[in-house]
Design a protein around this motif. Sequence first.
Motif, PDB file in Angstrom:
ATOM      1  N   GLY A   1       0.773  -1.233   0.000  1.00 33.98           N
ATOM      2  CA  GLY A   1       0.000   0.000   0.000  1.00 33.98           C
ATOM      3  C   GLY A   1       0.803   1.281   0.000  1.00 33.98           C
ATOM      4  O   GLY A   1       0.245   2.363  -0.048  1.00 33.98           O
ATOM      5  N   GLU A   2       2.120   1.180   0.034  1.00 34.49           N
ATOM      6  CA  GLU A   2       3.003   2.355   0.036  1.00 34.49           C
ATOM      7  C   GLU A   2       3.836   2.370  -1.243  1.00 34.49           C
ATOM      8  O   GLU A   2       4.259   1.321  -1.730  1.00 34.49           O
ATOM      9  CB  GLU A   2       3.946   2.319   1.245  1.00 34.49           C
ATOM     10  N   TYR A   3       4.091   3.565  -1.745  1.00 38.27           N
ATOM     11  CA  TYR A   3       4.925   3.689  -2.942  1.00 38.27           C
ATOM     12  C   TYR A   3       6.390   3.778  -2.549  1.00 38.27           C
ATOM     13  O   TYR A   3       6.760   4.578  -1.694  1.00 38.27           O
ATOM     14  CB  TYR A   3       4.525   4.924  -3.758  1.00 38.27           C
ATOM     15  N   GLN A   4       7.198   2.920  -3.162  1.00 35.20           N
ATOM     16  CA  GLN A   4       8.647   2.977  -2.990  1.00 35.20           C
ATOM     17  C   GLN A   4       9.230   3.606  -4.250  1.00 35.20           C
ATOM     18  O   GLN A   4       9.010   3.101  -5.357  1.00 35.20           O
ATOM     19  CB  GLN A   4       9.237   1.582  -2.773  1.00 35.20           C
ATOM     20  N   GLN A   5       9.938   4.696  -4.067  1.00 30.87           N
ATOM     21  CA  GLN A   5      10.480   5.453  -5.192  1.00 30.87           C
ATOM     22  C   GLN A   5      11.759   4.819  -5.735  1.00 30.87           C
ATOM     23  O   GLN A   5      12.579   4.297  -4.977  1.00 30.87           O
ATOM     24  CB  GLN A   5      10.760   6.895  -4.773  1.00 30.87           C
ATOM     25  N   HIS A   6      11.898   4.867  -7.034  1.00 28.08           N
ATOM     26  CA  HIS A   6      13.127   4.504  -7.743  1.00 28.08           C
ATOM     27  C   HIS A   6      13.540   5.783  -8.468  1.00 28.08           C
ATOM     28  O   HIS A   6      13.328   5.925  -9.672  1.00 28.08           O
ATOM     29  CB  HIS A   6      12.870   3.361  -8.725  1.00 28.08           C
ATOM     30  N   GLU A   7      14.082   6.703  -7.695  1.00 29.83           N
ATOM     31  CA  GLU A   7      14.338   8.046  -8.217  1.00 29.83           C
ATOM     32  C   GLU A   7      15.375   8.067  -9.328  1.00 29.83           C
ATOM     33  O   GLU A   7      15.266   8.825 -10.279  1.00 29.83           O
ATOM     34  CB  GLU A   7      14.761   8.965  -7.074  1.00 29.83           C
ATOM     35  N   SER A   8      16.401   7.248  -9.203  1.00 28.60           N
ATOM     36  CA  SER A   8      17.469   7.221 -10.208  1.00 28.60           C
ATOM     37  C   SER A   8      17.279   5.989 -11.078  1.00 28.60           C
ATOM     38  O   SER A   8      17.979   4.987 -10.945  1.00 28.60           O
ATOM     39  CB  SER A   8      18.836   7.207  -9.507  1.00 28.60           C
ATOM     40  N   SER A   9      16.290   6.071 -11.946  1.00 24.02           N
ATOM     41  CA  SER A   9      15.976   4.946 -12.827  1.00 24.02           C
ATOM     42  C   SER A   9      15.393   5.484 -14.125  1.00 24.02           C
ATOM     43  O   SER A   9      15.048   6.661 -14.228  1.00 24.02           O
ATOM     44  CB  SER A   9      14.980   3.992 -12.156  1.00 24.02           C
TER      45      SER A   9
END
Length: 132
Positions: free
Chosen positions: A55-63
């Motif tokens: 239910g939580e978003y995990q960021q992949h900022e450098s992708s």
Amino acid sequence: MAHPLMFDDADPVLARVRDLALALPDAAEKVSHGRPAFFTVKVFAYYGGSVKVDGEYQQHESSVMVLLDDDERAALLDDGRCYVPAYLGPAGWLGVDLDAGTDWAEIAELLDASYRRTAGPRRVARLDAATR
């Protein structure tokens, strides 16, 4: 309400992705949903992404997120750098995390493959003519 920006314009990894993506014929950049998006008529790559876990978003900022054919996508799904992004994953998109050991030739190939799926035959012909 506009999406907040989810990137740093001075990010050197974004600069590498930007250079590769904008080198393709008629490619341009816009901000879509708070992230850099590279497109001609349709988007062929996004910088950054996320996955939904419990239910939580995990960021992949450098992708970088790209649209690949089914065979290429399936081959990369077992790669630990790759993830199925929220929202776009069911439509065939794949995210690839970028780090210090990134093979930029491989990222250029993935951007090329995604571009070819979205750019249309005239632009693809221009790309082919430029690489001969």
